[in-house]
Design an enzyme around this catalytic site. Structure first.
Site, mmCIF file in Angstrom:
data_model
loop_
_atom_site.group_PDB
_atom_site.id
_atom_site.type_symbol
_atom_site.label_atom_id
_atom_site.label_comp_id
_atom_site.label_asym_id
_atom_site.label_seq_id
_atom_site.Cartn_x
_atom_site.Cartn_y
_atom_site.Cartn_z
ATOM 1 N N GLU A 59 1.725 -13.349 14.016
ATOM 2 C CA GLU A 59 1.874 -12.784 12.779
ATOM 3 C C GLU A 59 2.142 -13.573 11.696
ATOM 4 O O GLU A 59 1.801 -13.665 10.504
ATOM 5 C CB GLU A 59 3.078 -11.690 13.199
ATOM 6 C CG GLU A 59 3.582 -11.268 11.648
ATOM 7 C CD GLU A 59 2.532 -10.269 11.039
ATOM 8 O OE1 GLU A 59 1.395 -10.141 11.583
ATOM 9 O OE2 GLU A 59 2.820 -9.750 10.030
ATOM 10 N N LYS A 62 0.099 -14.236 8.319
ATOM 11 C CA LYS A 62 0.707 -14.118 7.140
ATOM 12 C C LYS A 62 0.376 -15.461 5.970
ATOM 13 O O LYS A 62 -0.103 -14.958 4.969
ATOM 14 C CB LYS A 62 2.118 -13.984 6.870
ATOM 15 C CG LYS A 62 2.847 -12.921 7.592
ATOM 16 C CD LYS A 62 2.816 -11.575 6.448
ATOM 17 C CE LYS A 62 1.702 -10.739 6.758
ATOM 18 N NZ LYS A 62 1.712 -9.804 7.528
ATOM 19 N N TRP A 71 -12.584 -1.829 -4.061
ATOM 20 C CA TRP A 71 -12.818 -2.643 -3.295
ATOM 21 C C TRP A 71 -13.896 -2.958 -2.830
ATOM 22 O O TRP A 71 -14.486 -1.750 -2.263
ATOM 23 C CB TRP A 71 -11.690 -2.674 -1.964
ATOM 24 C CG TRP A 71 -11.766 -3.937 -1.137
ATOM 25 C CD1 TRP A 71 -11.145 -4.980 -0.918
ATOM 26 C CD2 TRP A 71 -12.679 -3.913 0.122
ATOM 27 N NE1 TRP A 71 -11.380 -5.969 0.127
ATOM 28 C CE2 TRP A 71 -12.446 -5.245 0.642
ATOM 29 C CE3 TRP A 71 -13.732 -3.190 0.758
ATOM 30 C CZ2 TRP A 71 -12.922 -5.677 1.865
ATOM 31 C CZ3 TRP A 71 -14.120 -3.556 2.070
ATOM 32 C CH2 TRP A 71 -13.796 -4.767 2.465
ATOM 33 N N ASN A 97 -14.129 6.781 -3.042
ATOM 34 C CA ASN A 97 -13.885 5.868 -2.039
ATOM 35 C C ASN A 97 -14.498 6.245 -0.709
ATOM 36 O O ASN A 97 -14.510 7.245 -0.550
ATOM 37 C CB ASN A 97 -12.067 5.915 -2.066
ATOM 38 C CG ASN A 97 -11.574 5.327 -0.722
ATOM 39 O OD1 ASN A 97 -12.129 4.436 -0.434
ATOM 40 N ND2 ASN A 97 -10.471 5.902 -0.360
ATOM 41 N N HIS A 102 -3.818 -26.759 27.280
ATOM 42 C CA HIS A 102 -5.330 -26.275 27.499
ATOM 43 C C HIS A 102 -6.235 -26.277 26.552
ATOM 44 O O HIS A 102 -7.388 -25.930 26.425
ATOM 45 C CB HIS A 102 -5.296 -24.876 28.302
ATOM 46 C CG HIS A 102 -4.263 -24.666 29.301
ATOM 47 N ND1 HIS A 102 -4.718 -25.210 30.419
ATOM 48 C CD2 HIS A 102 -2.956 -24.238 29.469
ATOM 49 C CE1 HIS A 102 -3.564 -24.891 31.489
ATOM 50 N NE2 HIS A 102 -2.752 -24.293 30.938
ATOM 51 N N ARG A 147 -4.821 -1.144 -3.503
ATOM 52 C CA ARG A 147 -6.078 -0.629 -2.788
ATOM 53 C C ARG A 147 -7.285 -1.299 -2.676
ATOM 54 O O ARG A 147 -8.194 -1.273 -2.054
ATOM 55 C CB ARG A 147 -6.393 1.039 -2.856
ATOM 56 C CG ARG A 147 -4.787 1.729 -2.618
ATOM 57 C CD ARG A 147 -5.169 3.186 -2.746
ATOM 58 N NE ARG A 147 -5.985 3.874 -1.914
ATOM 59 C CZ ARG A 147 -6.227 3.981 -0.741
ATOM 60 N NH1 ARG A 147 -4.717 4.262 -0.306
ATOM 61 N NH2 ARG A 147 -6.833 4.623 0.075
ATOM 62 N N CYS A 176 -10.000 1.079 -2.231
ATOM 63 C CA CYS A 176 -10.286 1.602 -3.631
ATOM 64 C C CYS A 176 -9.219 2.939 -3.726
ATOM 65 O O CYS A 176 -8.763 3.602 -2.934
ATOM 66 C CB CYS A 176 -11.797 2.428 -3.402
ATOM 67 S SG CYS A 176 -13.128 1.286 -3.307
HETATM 68 O O1 M6R Z 1 -2.703 0.343 7.498
HETATM 69 P P1 M6R Z 1 -3.145 -0.521 8.921
HETATM 70 O O2 M6R Z 1 -1.559 -0.538 9.618
HETATM 71 O O3 M6R Z 1 -4.012 0.178 9.920
HETATM 72 O O4 M6R Z 1 -3.459 -1.716 8.440
HETATM 73 C C1 M6R Z 1 -3.813 -2.694 9.499
HETATM 74 C C2 M6R Z 1 -4.233 -4.020 8.899
HETATM 75 O O5 M6R Z 1 -5.107 -4.076 8.101
HETATM 76 C C3 M6R Z 1 -3.303 -4.731 8.203
HETATM 77 O O6 M6R Z 1 -1.984 -4.908 9.192
HETATM 78 C C4 M6R Z 1 -3.274 -6.162 7.784
HETATM 79 O O7 M6R Z 1 -3.606 -7.016 8.624
HETATM 80 C C5 M6R Z 1 -2.168 -6.535 6.937
HETATM 81 N N1 M6R Z 1 -2.609 -6.678 5.517
HETATM 82 C C6 M6R Z 1 -1.661 -7.899 7.267
HETATM 83 O O8 M6R Z 1 -0.552 -8.425 6.472
#
Ligand code: M6R
Length: 622
Positions: free
Chosen positions: A491, A495, A78, A104, A514, A27, A2
């Protein structure tokens, strides 16, 4: 989660608020809304489910005078409580449509407050936790000792709320005033010339002012065009707990600058994100952090390190483990912040907890920090957002200076986090004497050379985008890696999941036999992150064997390998080359093609790359 904004000043509030919501839409984008108090003391509320553009269309159709005015609040949501519908969209207002609120966070005792209000005859128009706040303020404003006093009515309500929240109120009876407050979620004040702003993020007001104030925990602020007054929840003015700062980036950093979407721009900004994160951290032959409230002696006393983070930040933490253990010989455990907090980890004064967070707001990470502090551990934050809660609560801070990241998928902040994690590892090694100064300097200098190499990867990235488009109809993509290549594989898979909504999984290649090997079938795309044949020949040979095993079972191999790596070439259906660097630094290069692959595949599918469904940039609920 939010984005909220409040404005009082000389400009048309509608334009200011909508502009602010546009820059904070990352946000949350389940719904958007605005409440304006015009100069004749009328409150007008407009809210729409879906993207901001729906609200803008509704405003285009609205009658002109109602939207004229110099005071307003806005919200981009959100959803937590109540589905993302028009009726649950913020702002919420009281029955008389005099007072409006945007929120928020979560009001945890909302059910009890709602019962109380309903027993009093109040009728609710939404399923949200937020609505109780506005009805309570209205009740205080109408009856009892605070009657007719807007500010005191808000303070009376703040004292009754439990949970974490930022709230911003406007009142039709006071067209020149906005009252805002925070507990555990962000609230920033923008100090302009004859105008004031409150918001979740400086991006909301950066167009008008770069002078900002970060409010402290359980503080409120009353703004008018001429000034502001910061108080506690009793309304008592305070000059402690909040701080002023100057925002060191400008509007262009928060705009697309000619790129089709923010993620593309942010991927392209990675060389400077890493370079800026390193600047000023190697002084007179020594690594220095930003807010160093831990002494070298404190660092020498550390006998164990925990790294806590979520999502992409967690993956950067997994990488930090390899570096910190290697350089300092300290045991390092990396944990998802949401798990760490609730499993009673063994912590004491000699434990160092490193909390990594782009936003500095992530509720799980914040709670992990608080738990670690309660157990007397030392806590160090790695964070991209100046003025956010996590660094405020830590003993030392290292800021990643990646600039604002608007795309929901983390890209440049991931690379900046890796660089920052390595600086922390080197700072620990330096304080503990596990590396000689010249060894620390050698590592630092190699790190300093990384931005140029990232730029080289980016210069040759188009074939990766084309490749991704070829795989746009795949239903599954697997990622394999070993050692530091394993977190990179995780990662890459994250993505792809978040942007392209397809099944993607990262595996440690050694685990293939495994279980996961059973997933391999004809034509299945598998992306393999190869270690360097020079710096890790043993791992390299093992991964070549793994590639042969999956190829033999029909997989289509896309291999990320060093430029000089000839041995892997025969086993790669597609080869993506990256410059050669030391093992620990390779993730700073090998991640880049995976980001581009995910973004391009998602784009080819027609998805909104910057705003993936169901997600938001800052996750301020547990
Ligand atoms: O703001 P933060 O780094 O604490 O956020 C952590 C995760 O929510 C954030 O890295 C999320 O996984 C990403 N959107 C992934 O691309």
């Amino acid at each position: 989660m939010c984005g909220i904004v409040g404005y009082v000043g000389h400009r048309p509030a509608c334009e200011v608020v909508i502009g602010a919501l546009r820059r904070m839409e990352y946000r949350g984008y389940d719904s958007a809304g605005i409440a304006l108090v015009n100069d004749y003391g009328t409150l007008t509320v407009r809210r729409r489910a879906g993207r901001l553009v729906n609200l803008e269309s509704a405003l285009d159709e609205a009658e002109g005078t109602a939207l004229r005015g110099h005071c307003g609040v806005g919200h981009t949501r959100w959803a937590t409580h109540g589905r993302p519908t028009d009726r649950n969209a913020h702002p919420h207002s009281d029955a008389a449509v005099k007072i409006a609120v945007v929120h928020n966070g979560i009001i945890e005792n909302h059910a009890e407050l709602r019962r109380e209000l309903e027993a009093d005859g109040v009728r609710f128009g939404s399923d949200t936790d937020t609505e109780v706040a506005v009805h309570l303020v209205a009740r205080h404003y109408q009856h009892g000792p605070t009657a007719g006093d807007f500010e005191r009515s808000v303070f009376a309500v703040l004292r009754r709320l439990e949970g974490h929240f930022t709230l911003v109120f406007a009142n039709a009876d006071e067209p020149g005033k906005v009252v805002a407050a925070r507990r555990s979620t962000p609230l920033l004040l923008g100090v302009g010339d004859g105008e004031m702003f409150v918001s979740s993020d400086v991006a909301a007001f950066i167009e008008y002012t770069r002078d900002a104030v970060e409010l402290g925990q359980d503080q409120a602020v009353v703004i008018t065009a001429e000034g502001y007054r910061i108080t506690d929840f009793d309304g008592v003015a305070t000059d402690v707990g909040w701080r002023t700062f100057h925002v060191d980036w400008d509007l262009s950093a928060a705009e697309k600058g000619g790129y089709e979407y923010f993620m593309l721009k942010e991927i392209a900004e990675q060389p400077s994100a890493v370079a800026n994160t390193l600047v000023g951290h190697f002084v007179d032959g020594r690594i220095v952090l930003d807010e160093q409230r831990l002494t070298d002696q404190d660092l020498r006393e550390v006998d164990k390190v925990f790294i806590v983070a979520c999502g992409t930040a967690y993956h950067s933490g997994l990488l930090a483990k390899y570096a910190i253990e290697h350089w300092t010989r300290l045991p390092v455990e990396v944990e998802l912040a949401s798990e760490f907090r609730y499993r009673d980890p063994v912590l004491d004064r000699s434990t160092l907890v490193i909390a990594i967070s782009q936003s500095g707001e992530t509720a799980d990470t914040l709670e992990a920090v608080r738990h670690a502090k309660e157990q007397k551990a030392k806590v160090l934050a790695i964070c991209n957002t100046n003025g956010s809660q996590i660094p405020r609560e830590c003993d030392a801070v290292l800021y990643t200076r990646a600039g604002p990241e608007i795309g929901v998928a983390a890209t440049k902040t991931f690379l900046a986090q890796i660089a920052a994690n390595y600086l922390v590892g080197l700072a620990l090694a330096q304080a503990r004497g596990t590396k000689y100064p010249d060894e620390v300097e050698r590592e630092y200098r190699e790190l300093e050379g990384i931005p140029e190499l990232v730029a080289r990867v980016l210069d040759n990235i188009e074939p990766v985008a084309a490749l991704a488009r070829q795989f746009a109809l795949s239903s599954t993509v697997l990622f394999l890696g070993r050692h530091v290549g394993y977190p990179v594989a995780l990662e890459g898979a994250l993505k792809l999941k978040e942007l392209a909504y397809l099944h993607a999984e990262g595996f440690a290649a050694g685990e293939l036999k495994h279980g996961p090997l059973a997933l391999i079938e004809d034509g299945l795309p598998v992306i393999v992150v190869m270690p360097s044949p020079k710096s890790s020949p043993v791992l390299h040979a093992k991964l070549v064997s793994n590639i042969r095993e999956i190829q033999a079972r029909g997989a289509m191999t896309i291999v990320i390998a060093e430029e000089s790596d000839e041995t892997v070439r025969p086993y790669a259906d597609y080869l993506v080359e990256i410059p050669s660097v030391s093992m620990l630094f390779q993730p700073l290069l090998s991640t880049v093609p995976l980001q581009v692959f995910a973004a391009s595949l998602a784009k080819a599918q027609g998805y909104d790359v910057d705003k993936p469904r169901n997600l938001a940039k800052s996750v301020t609920v547990e």
